[in-house]
Write a protein that holds these residues in place. Structure first.
Motif, mmCIF file in Angstrom:
data_model
loop_
_atom_site.group_PDB
_atom_site.id
_atom_site.type_symbol
_atom_site.label_atom_id
_atom_site.label_comp_id
_atom_site.label_asym_id
_atom_site.label_seq_id
_atom_site.Cartn_x
_atom_site.Cartn_y
_atom_site.Cartn_z
ATOM 1 N N GLN A 1 1.747 5.113 -4.624
ATOM 2 C CA GLN A 1 1.128 4.441 -3.502
ATOM 3 C C GLN A 1 -0.476 4.540 -4.051
ATOM 4 O OE1 GLN A 1 1.660 5.972 0.306
ATOM 5 N NE2 GLN A 1 3.292 4.447 0.718
ATOM 6 N N LEU A 2 -0.991 5.650 -4.787
ATOM 7 C CA LEU A 2 -2.437 5.721 -5.121
ATOM 8 C C LEU A 2 -2.681 4.695 -6.378
ATOM 9 C CD1 LEU A 2 -3.138 9.756 -5.610
ATOM 10 C CD2 LEU A 2 -4.049 8.005 -3.926
ATOM 11 N N ILE B 1 9.054 13.002 -3.033
ATOM 12 C CA ILE B 1 7.963 12.540 -1.908
ATOM 13 C C ILE B 1 6.792 12.465 -2.770
ATOM 14 C CG2 ILE B 1 6.656 13.354 0.046
ATOM 15 C CD1 ILE B 1 9.444 14.438 1.098
ATOM 16 N N LEU B 2 6.531 13.396 -3.732
ATOM 17 C CA LEU B 2 5.524 13.413 -4.518
ATOM 18 C C LEU B 2 5.283 12.184 -5.211
ATOM 19 C CD1 LEU B 2 2.681 15.254 -5.224
ATOM 20 C CD2 LEU B 2 4.254 16.000 -7.318
ATOM 21 N N LEU C 1 6.649 9.179 -4.506
ATOM 22 C CA LEU C 1 6.072 7.968 -3.879
ATOM 23 C C LEU C 1 4.716 8.130 -3.683
ATOM 24 C CD1 LEU C 1 8.913 7.876 -1.000
ATOM 25 C CD2 LEU C 1 8.684 6.449 -3.230
ATOM 26 N N PHE C 2 4.100 9.494 -3.222
ATOM 27 C CA PHE C 2 2.694 9.253 -3.135
ATOM 28 C C PHE C 2 1.735 9.028 -4.141
ATOM 29 C CE2 PHE C 2 -1.154 12.160 -2.878
ATOM 30 C CZ PHE C 2 -1.731 11.734 -1.878
ATOM 31 N N VAL C 3 2.107 9.440 -5.393
ATOM 32 C CA VAL C 3 1.240 8.965 -6.805
ATOM 33 C C VAL C 3 1.439 7.584 -6.736
ATOM 34 C CG1 VAL C 3 1.263 9.408 -9.030
ATOM 35 C CG2 VAL C 3 1.450 11.489 -7.524
ATOM 36 N N GLN D 1 -3.150 0.781 -5.288
ATOM 37 C CA GLN D 1 -4.252 0.820 -4.350
ATOM 38 C C GLN D 1 -4.889 -0.590 -4.556
ATOM 39 O OE1 GLN D 1 -6.597 4.271 -3.807
ATOM 40 N NE2 GLN D 1 -5.720 4.767 -1.923
#
Ligand code: MG
Length: 242
Positions: free
Chosen positions: A16-17, A9-10, A12-14, A20
């Motif tokens: 997306q950052l 999950i981490l 995926l989050f990174v 951007q």
């Protein structure tokens, strides 16, 4: 397990950052357009870009090893090995390919290599074993679906003798340098009755009955089917060049 999911999950989050400032179309590829090919009615049937090697009627795509007409018999829409008449090879030669073939083994009640033996050879040199491994044991790297004397199949999904079976084979041909040394190895992926049994294995060289694999530079070669004295049958054989 839970930690693995948190890490995912981490990630995926990174991801997306970092994405951007980018647009979806930045990574789309449109040209050249992928060639359209008409698929067969079922996964057993030849797609439009395949070469049919045996359609149940004529052995014309094959010859005996000495170049004479095939002496195997055509019976009930299948080609049956006639013991002692020898291996047969396609007139055309092939490099990397996708090969579909259907076969049934015989059963003479004997053990191991003496029961329902045949084989399909890519470029005439690299054998995927055909054997009645439904009822008798042999060495693992010589049973049905083995890359002969190199790789046992991942599982044994051999059907009983006299039932039709399928091989779907993806073959990447080895390549060679000018000086005859091997540039890149060959690879084989094999589905037996729809089940993955060889997963992109790296060929060590030719599949020898006796002795280690050999690596001698060669060009395209025929598809070879083996006469190992057992009256196995073949049908619906088609191939796509890759
Ligand atoms: Mg064999």
């Amino acid at each position: 397990m839970y930690n693995t999911l948190l890490a995912f999950i981490l990630m995926l989050f990174v991801g997306q950052l970092f994405a951007q400032d980018q647009k979806p179309e930045d990574t789309e590829v449109w040209d050249p357009e992928v060639t359209k090919v008409q698929a067969g009615k079922t996964v057993r049937d030849a797609p439009a870009d395949a070469t049919v090697l045996f359609d149940g009627t004529s052995t014309d795509a094959f010859v005996s090893l000495d170049g004479s007409p095939v002496k195997w018999k055509v019976i009930d829409g299948a080609m049956e090995v006639v013991a002692g008449t020898g291996d047969i090879v396609t007139k055309e030669t092939f490099g990397s390919c996708q090969l579909h073939l259907e076969f049934m083994t015989s059963d003479n009640g004997k053990e191991g290599q003496a029961n329902g033996n045949s084989g399909v050879f890519l470029q005439g040199l690299y054998e995927v074993q055909i054997l009645n491994s439904n009822v008798s044991r042999t060495y693992n790297n010589g049973q049905a679906g083995a890359v002969y004397k190199q790789y046992a199949p991942l599982v044994n999904v051999t059907k009983p003798a006299y039932e039709w079976q399928t091989y779907d084979i993806i073959f990447t041909a080895p390549t060679w340098n000018e000086n005859g040394s091997r540039k890149s190895p060959g690879y084989l992926t094999v589905f037996h009755n729809g089940v993955l049994i060889q997963n992109h294995i790296e060929l060590q060289g030719t599949t020898e009955y006796i002795g280690p694999p050999r690596n001698v530079a060669h060009g395209d070669g025929p598809i070879k089917l083996q006469d190992h004295s057992d009256p196995n049958r073949f049908r619906n054989i088609w191939i796509r060049r890759l």
